[in-house]
Design a protein around this motif. Structure first.
Motif, mmCIF file in Angstrom:
data_model
loop_
_atom_site.group_PDB
_atom_site.id
_atom_site.type_symbol
_atom_site.label_atom_id
_atom_site.label_comp_id
_atom_site.label_asym_id
_atom_site.label_seq_id
_atom_site.Cartn_x
_atom_site.Cartn_y
_atom_site.Cartn_z
ATOM 1 N N PHE A 14 -35.875 -11.725 33.963
ATOM 2 C CA PHE A 14 -36.013 -11.775 32.500
ATOM 3 C C PHE A 14 -35.409 -13.073 31.951
ATOM 4 O O PHE A 14 -36.033 -13.764 31.141
ATOM 5 C CB PHE A 14 -35.334 -10.553 31.872
ATOM 6 C CG PHE A 14 -35.476 -10.502 30.365
ATOM 7 C CD1 PHE A 14 -36.659 -10.078 29.779
ATOM 8 C CD2 PHE A 14 -34.439 -10.893 29.541
ATOM 9 C CE1 PHE A 14 -36.808 -10.047 28.403
ATOM 10 C CE2 PHE A 14 -34.573 -10.866 28.161
ATOM 11 C CZ PHE A 14 -35.766 -10.439 27.590
ATOM 12 N N THR B 140 -37.549 -15.998 32.841
ATOM 13 C CA THR B 140 -38.770 -16.043 32.016
ATOM 14 C C THR B 140 -38.472 -16.607 30.633
ATOM 15 O O THR B 140 -39.214 -17.461 30.132
ATOM 16 C CB THR B 140 -39.385 -14.627 31.888
ATOM 17 O OG1 THR B 140 -39.508 -14.073 33.176
ATOM 18 C CG2 THR B 140 -40.745 -14.664 31.211
ATOM 19 N N VAL B 141 -37.383 -16.131 30.004
ATOM 20 C CA VAL B 141 -37.033 -16.619 28.659
ATOM 21 C C VAL B 141 -36.725 -18.120 28.711
ATOM 22 O O VAL B 141 -37.201 -18.892 27.864
ATOM 23 C CB VAL B 141 -35.852 -15.811 28.065
ATOM 24 C CG1 VAL B 141 -35.359 -16.443 26.774
ATOM 25 C CG2 VAL B 141 -36.279 -14.371 27.796
ATOM 26 N N LEU C 204 -39.939 -20.023 29.031
ATOM 27 C CA LEU C 204 -40.718 -20.059 27.786
ATOM 28 C C LEU C 204 -40.096 -21.015 26.768
ATOM 29 O O LEU C 204 -40.805 -21.763 26.097
ATOM 30 C CB LEU C 204 -40.829 -18.644 27.196
ATOM 31 C CG LEU C 204 -41.760 -17.698 27.962
ATOM 32 C CD1 LEU C 204 -41.657 -16.276 27.425
ATOM 33 C CD2 LEU C 204 -43.207 -18.162 27.870
ATOM 34 N N SER D 275 -50.797 -21.218 25.527
ATOM 35 C CA SER D 275 -51.210 -19.819 25.391
ATOM 36 C C SER D 275 -51.325 -19.150 26.761
ATOM 37 O O SER D 275 -50.787 -18.065 26.993
ATOM 38 C CB SER D 275 -52.551 -19.777 24.654
ATOM 39 O OG SER D 275 -53.085 -18.497 24.695
ATOM 40 N N SER E 247 -47.790 -18.892 28.654
ATOM 41 C CA SER E 247 -46.847 -17.892 28.133
ATOM 42 C C SER E 247 -47.272 -16.489 28.554
ATOM 43 O O SER E 247 -46.431 -15.660 28.912
ATOM 44 C CB SER E 247 -46.719 -18.003 26.615
ATOM 45 O OG SER E 247 -47.947 -17.805 26.006
ATOM 46 N N VAL E 248 -48.579 -16.216 28.535
ATOM 47 C CA VAL E 248 -49.041 -14.884 28.966
ATOM 48 C C VAL E 248 -48.837 -14.715 30.469
ATOM 49 O O VAL E 248 -48.439 -13.645 30.941
ATOM 50 C CB VAL E 248 -50.521 -14.650 28.568
ATOM 51 C CG1 VAL E 248 -51.007 -13.295 29.054
ATOM 52 C CG2 VAL E 248 -50.688 -14.731 27.061
ATOM 53 N N LEU F 61 -45.271 -13.875 31.171
ATOM 54 C CA LEU F 61 -45.022 -12.492 30.763
ATOM 55 C C LEU F 61 -45.576 -11.509 31.793
ATOM 56 O O LEU F 61 -44.911 -10.524 32.158
ATOM 57 C CB LEU F 61 -45.687 -12.278 29.395
ATOM 58 C CG LEU F 61 -45.508 -10.933 28.710
ATOM 59 C CD1 LEU F 61 -44.038 -10.686 28.438
ATOM 60 C CD2 LEU F 61 -46.277 -10.906 27.401
ATOM 61 N N LEU F 62 -46.779 -11.793 32.286
ATOM 62 C CA LEU F 62 -47.391 -10.888 33.263
ATOM 63 C C LEU F 62 -46.624 -10.892 34.580
ATOM 64 O O LEU F 62 -46.476 -9.857 35.218
ATOM 65 C CB LEU F 62 -48.861 -11.276 33.494
ATOM 66 C CG LEU F 62 -49.804 -10.976 32.324
ATOM 67 C CD1 LEU F 62 -51.205 -11.501 32.598
ATOM 68 C CD2 LEU F 62 -49.872 -9.484 32.036
ATOM 69 N N LEU G 286 -43.450 -11.365 34.859
ATOM 70 C CA LEU G 286 -42.231 -10.593 34.594
ATOM 71 C C LEU G 286 -42.500 -9.092 34.660
ATOM 72 O O LEU G 286 -41.819 -8.345 35.369
ATOM 73 C CB LEU G 286 -41.692 -10.980 33.212
ATOM 74 C CG LEU G 286 -40.564 -10.125 32.649
ATOM 75 C CD1 LEU G 286 -39.271 -10.384 33.412
ATOM 76 C CD2 LEU G 286 -40.329 -10.407 31.168
ATOM 77 N N VAL G 287 -43.503 -8.648 33.907
ATOM 78 C CA VAL G 287 -43.714 -7.205 33.789
ATOM 79 C C VAL G 287 -44.384 -6.625 35.027
ATOM 80 O O VAL G 287 -44.020 -5.534 35.476
ATOM 81 C CB VAL G 287 -44.522 -6.883 32.510
ATOM 82 C CG1 VAL G 287 -44.618 -5.391 32.313
ATOM 83 C CG2 VAL G 287 -43.854 -7.503 31.302
ATOM 84 N N PHE H 262 -41.941 -1.761 33.445
ATOM 85 C CA PHE H 262 -41.387 -1.598 32.104
ATOM 86 C C PHE H 262 -40.028 -0.885 32.127
ATOM 87 O O PHE H 262 -39.091 -1.274 31.430
ATOM 88 C CB PHE H 262 -42.397 -0.811 31.261
ATOM 89 C CG PHE H 262 -41.999 -0.711 29.831
ATOM 90 C CD1 PHE H 262 -42.119 -1.810 28.993
ATOM 91 C CD2 PHE H 262 -41.491 0.464 29.315
ATOM 92 C CE1 PHE H 262 -41.748 -1.730 27.665
ATOM 93 C CE2 PHE H 262 -41.120 0.554 27.989
ATOM 94 C CZ PHE H 262 -41.244 -0.543 27.169
ATOM 95 N N LEU I 3 -37.160 -3.156 33.229
ATOM 96 C CA LEU I 3 -36.785 -4.114 32.181
ATOM 97 C C LEU I 3 -35.936 -3.451 31.098
ATOM 98 O O LEU I 3 -34.941 -4.006 30.643
ATOM 99 C CB LEU I 3 -38.048 -4.684 31.534
ATOM 100 C CG LEU I 3 -38.705 -5.836 32.254
ATOM 101 C CD1 LEU I 3 -39.981 -6.235 31.548
ATOM 102 C CD2 LEU I 3 -37.751 -7.024 32.298
ATOM 103 N N SER J 195 -49.090 -15.661 18.405
ATOM 104 C CA SER J 195 -49.099 -16.024 19.817
ATOM 105 C C SER J 195 -48.009 -17.071 20.064
ATOM 106 O O SER J 195 -47.683 -17.848 19.169
ATOM 107 C CB SER J 195 -50.484 -16.590 20.137
ATOM 108 O OG SER J 195 -50.428 -17.488 21.194
ATOM 109 N N ASP J 196 -47.472 -17.069 21.278
ATOM 110 C CA ASP J 196 -46.462 -18.078 21.656
ATOM 111 C C ASP J 196 -46.999 -19.497 21.463
ATOM 112 O O ASP J 196 -46.257 -20.411 21.128
ATOM 113 C CB ASP J 196 -46.086 -17.910 23.134
ATOM 114 C CG ASP J 196 -45.061 -16.812 23.341
ATOM 115 O OD1 ASP J 196 -44.628 -16.231 22.328
ATOM 116 O OD2 ASP J 196 -44.707 -16.538 24.496
ATOM 117 N N ALA J 197 -48.332 -19.620 21.677
ATOM 118 C CA ALA J 197 -48.936 -20.959 21.682
ATOM 119 C C ALA J 197 -48.757 -21.704 20.360
ATOM 120 O O ALA J 197 -48.729 -22.923 20.340
ATOM 121 C CB ALA J 197 -50.418 -20.850 22.014
ATOM 122 N N MET K 194 -41.982 -14.648 23.319
ATOM 123 C CA MET K 194 -41.173 -15.396 22.351
ATOM 124 C C MET K 194 -41.621 -15.119 20.915
ATOM 125 O O MET K 194 -40.845 -15.253 19.975
ATOM 126 C CB MET K 194 -41.256 -16.906 22.632
ATOM 127 C CG MET K 194 -40.639 -17.327 23.935
ATOM 128 S SD MET K 194 -38.923 -16.831 24.123
ATOM 129 C CE MET K 194 -38.135 -17.980 23.023
#
Lengths: 263, 327
Positions: A29, A32-33, A36, A119, A122-123, A126-127, A129-130, A135, A138, B4-6, B105
């Motif tokens: 976690f 990931t933060v 990002l 975009s 970032s996804v 997240l994917l 991580l999860v 869930f 986390l 969105s983060d973007a 984020m």
């Protein structure tokens, strides 16, 4: 109907993954933060710098034993929004940024590509991580670092009952379709009655759940059902340190420029 | 409305995450203080209900398309503002973590825009003071549409502010603001009708569920927090947007600048009519020559006082029969 069934499938897939092996959920976690924050702080004009951040999801998926193709496909769902909003950049930023032969590329196109990449990355993060930690893992980790108990219990309750209520909604939708004479969507009046009915079923279920939980000694906190709690190991510390160092390097040093000089 | 983060810069995303975390902790502490922890099973299942309800689309008349509910005002009406906020926030967190809907984020922004603006601002200001169950169908519908529309519009203002402060998209703040508020006006009306439809069904079937003792016991004191939050949000939006309007040229100015080489049109092109209109505006306006940020803040305060006064007057009128002693 399709949306509900897709959601149920995603949930079932998620429940299949869990913290059986690999990094501590909290470690992943924090990584990931940090990723990002570093990635989002790169200016949109610095596309070449941003490109290096695309390595992280690939490497981390490999380290945690995940299928990167699935992660990549999953990251495409957020793309339409970025494609639409970012489209204004080429319209408004028309100054030439670089030339490839006789082709002039404007600042707007560079920042548009950056928005698309941001975009997707970032996804993907997240994917990773999860999908890697699940869930529940986390929630437990965040609870251990100060997330209010009420919130973590609430999250776990919603998560637990999502499948149940989505199934309830699927049953009701199927029954409605069978009697709906080909009408695809509900009219607002019917929708009100439909969701009202779903709400009454929800309340009835909540009352039953509450009584059952109280009978079993519920004290406002969800019981731990993980037999062994994963411990923070030296491996987690080393991975975290190495990851933070890599992100700092990618953020503050333009590696592409070094390559340009070398070549 | 999922951000969105973007489109977010790191400082804006972090600031929103910290603010949202603070609101979540405040909501959890408040529920604990009110000894409403036993509501957790109900809140949990209600979160799952809203999630399921979001998956069931309703037809939008005349368009051939369909829409779905967000559920902020509905949850606040059924559970109370803080419990409703916490429940909607948990739905947003699960949407983010399980379905990758909105970035990690951007989660703070989404919780503030969709959760806080509807459950903590629109509900206590525009729903609770105007409606007490049992009520007529038209009243339930009218108040639901008002509260949901204003809640979503506030959320749309926040989206514009966060996007403009991030500076990732080149779309001028003014144009983005008009785009967002225009779209969310229509979405808000749909959300309001859907919320009203569910509330009317519950009022007919199980009216006791719409009158939780908790919502009544919160009374005037319970309003203070959300009202202060609204005041801060309104000031931030007004000040922020006015600042952006003054510092960043919008698309029209930019086009003029490109064409003429100057941001102002030549004085010779100004017609007598426009000169007259400008003089009339000068004579009738309260603050004829002012700084944009200051005017934005003053304007927001004036609207806030007006809305506050209006809702207070309406609720006093409504409360009168209830104050009669029961014999």
């Amino acid at each position: 109907m399709e949306r509900i069934e897709k959601a149920i499938t995603s949930l079932q897939r998620m429940q299949g993954s869990g913290p059986e092996s690999g990094l501590h959920p909290l470690c992943l976690f924090v990584i990931t933060v940090a990723y990002l924050v570093a990635m989002l702080s790169v200016p949109v004009s610095a596309f070449t710098m941003l490109l290096w951040f695309a390595l992280y999801p690939v490497v981390m998926a490999a380290l945690t034993g995940l299928d990167f193709t699935r992660i990549f496909t999953g990251s495409l769902i957020a793309l339409p929004f970025a494609l639409l909003i970012g489209l204004f950049n080429p319209i408004y930023q028309t100054r030439t940024a670089l030339r490839v032969g006789s082709l002039a590329i404007s600042e707007g196109w560079i920042s548009y590509l950056s928005i698309i990449l941001r975009s997707m990355l970032s996804v993907q993060a997240l994917l990773v991580l999860v999908s890697g930690k699940g869930f529940t893992g986390l929630c437990r980790s965040l609870e251990s670092v100060g997330m209010p108990r009420l919130l973590s219990t609430q999250l776990l309750m919603v998560y637990r009952y999502l499948t149940v209520l989505l199934q309830e909604a699927v049953d009701m939708t199927r029954a409605r379709r069978a009697r709906g004479y080909g009408r695809r969507h509900l009219s607002m009046k019917m929708w009100g009655a439909f969701c009202g009915q779903l709400f009454l079923r929800t309340v009835a279920r909540a009352e039953a759940v509450n009584r059952a939980m109280l009978a079993r000694g519920f004290d406002g906190r969800m019981p731990r059902y993980q037999p062994v709690r994963q411990r923070w190991t030296l491996r987690d510390t080393l991975t975290l340190g190495a990851s933070l160092a890599c992100f700092a390097l990618l953020r503050f040093v333009d590696i592409s420029r070094i390559f340009t000089h070398l070549l | 409305m999922h951000m969105s983060d973007a489109l977010l810069s790191a400082p804006v995303a972090i600031a929103a995450d910290v603010a949202a975390a603070g609101l979540l902790v405040a909501a959890a502490l408040r529920l604990k203080k009110e000894s409403r922890e036993n509501m957790v099973p109900l809140m949990g299942v209600m979160g799952a209900f809203v999630f399921a309800a979001q998956m069931v689309n309703f037809a939008i008349p005349g368009t051939g398309s369909s829409g779905h509910i967000v559920g902020g005002v509905l949850l606040a009406a059924l559970l109370g503002p803080w419990a409703g906020f916490l429940t909607l926030a948990s739905v947003l967190i699960i949407q983010c973590l399980v379905f990758a809907d909105g970035g990690l984020m951007a989660l703070g922004c989404n919780i503030i825009n969709m959760g806080a603006m509807t459950a903590l601002v629109a509900y206590p200001l525009f729903f609770k003071p105007l409606l007490r169950f049992p009520a007529s169908g038209w009243k339930v519908m009218g108040v639901s549409v008002l509260a949901c529309t204003l809640g979503l519009e506030l959320g749309a203002c926040m989206v514009t502010l966060e996007t403009a402060l991030s500076g990732i998209t080149a779309l001028p703040a003014g144009k983005f603001f008009l785009l967002m508020t225009g779209i969310h006006l229509a979405i808000g009306v749909g959300e309001g009708i859907a919320t009203g439809a569910v509330l009317l069904f519950v009022q007919r079937s199980r009216p006791a569920l719409l009158m939780p003792d908790s919502a009544r016991s919160q009374g005037k004191k319970g309003m203070r927090g959300p009202v202060i939050a609204f005041a801060v949000a309104a000031l931030a939006i007004a000040g922020g947007l006015a600042f952006l309007a003054s510092s960043a040229p919008d698309g029209l100015e930019w086009s003029i600048e490109r064409i003429t080489g100057s941001a102002d049109l030549a004085a010779t092109h100004v017609s007598a009519l426009s000169t007259g209109a400008a003089a009339a505006q000068e004579a009738t306006s309260i603050m004829p020559d002012y700084d944009n940020s200051f005017a934005g803040i003053v304007g927001a305060v004036m609207v806030l006082i007006l809305v506050w006064g209006l809702t207070a007057a309406l609720s006093r009128r409504r409360r009168k029969p209830a104050t009669r002693p029961i014999e």
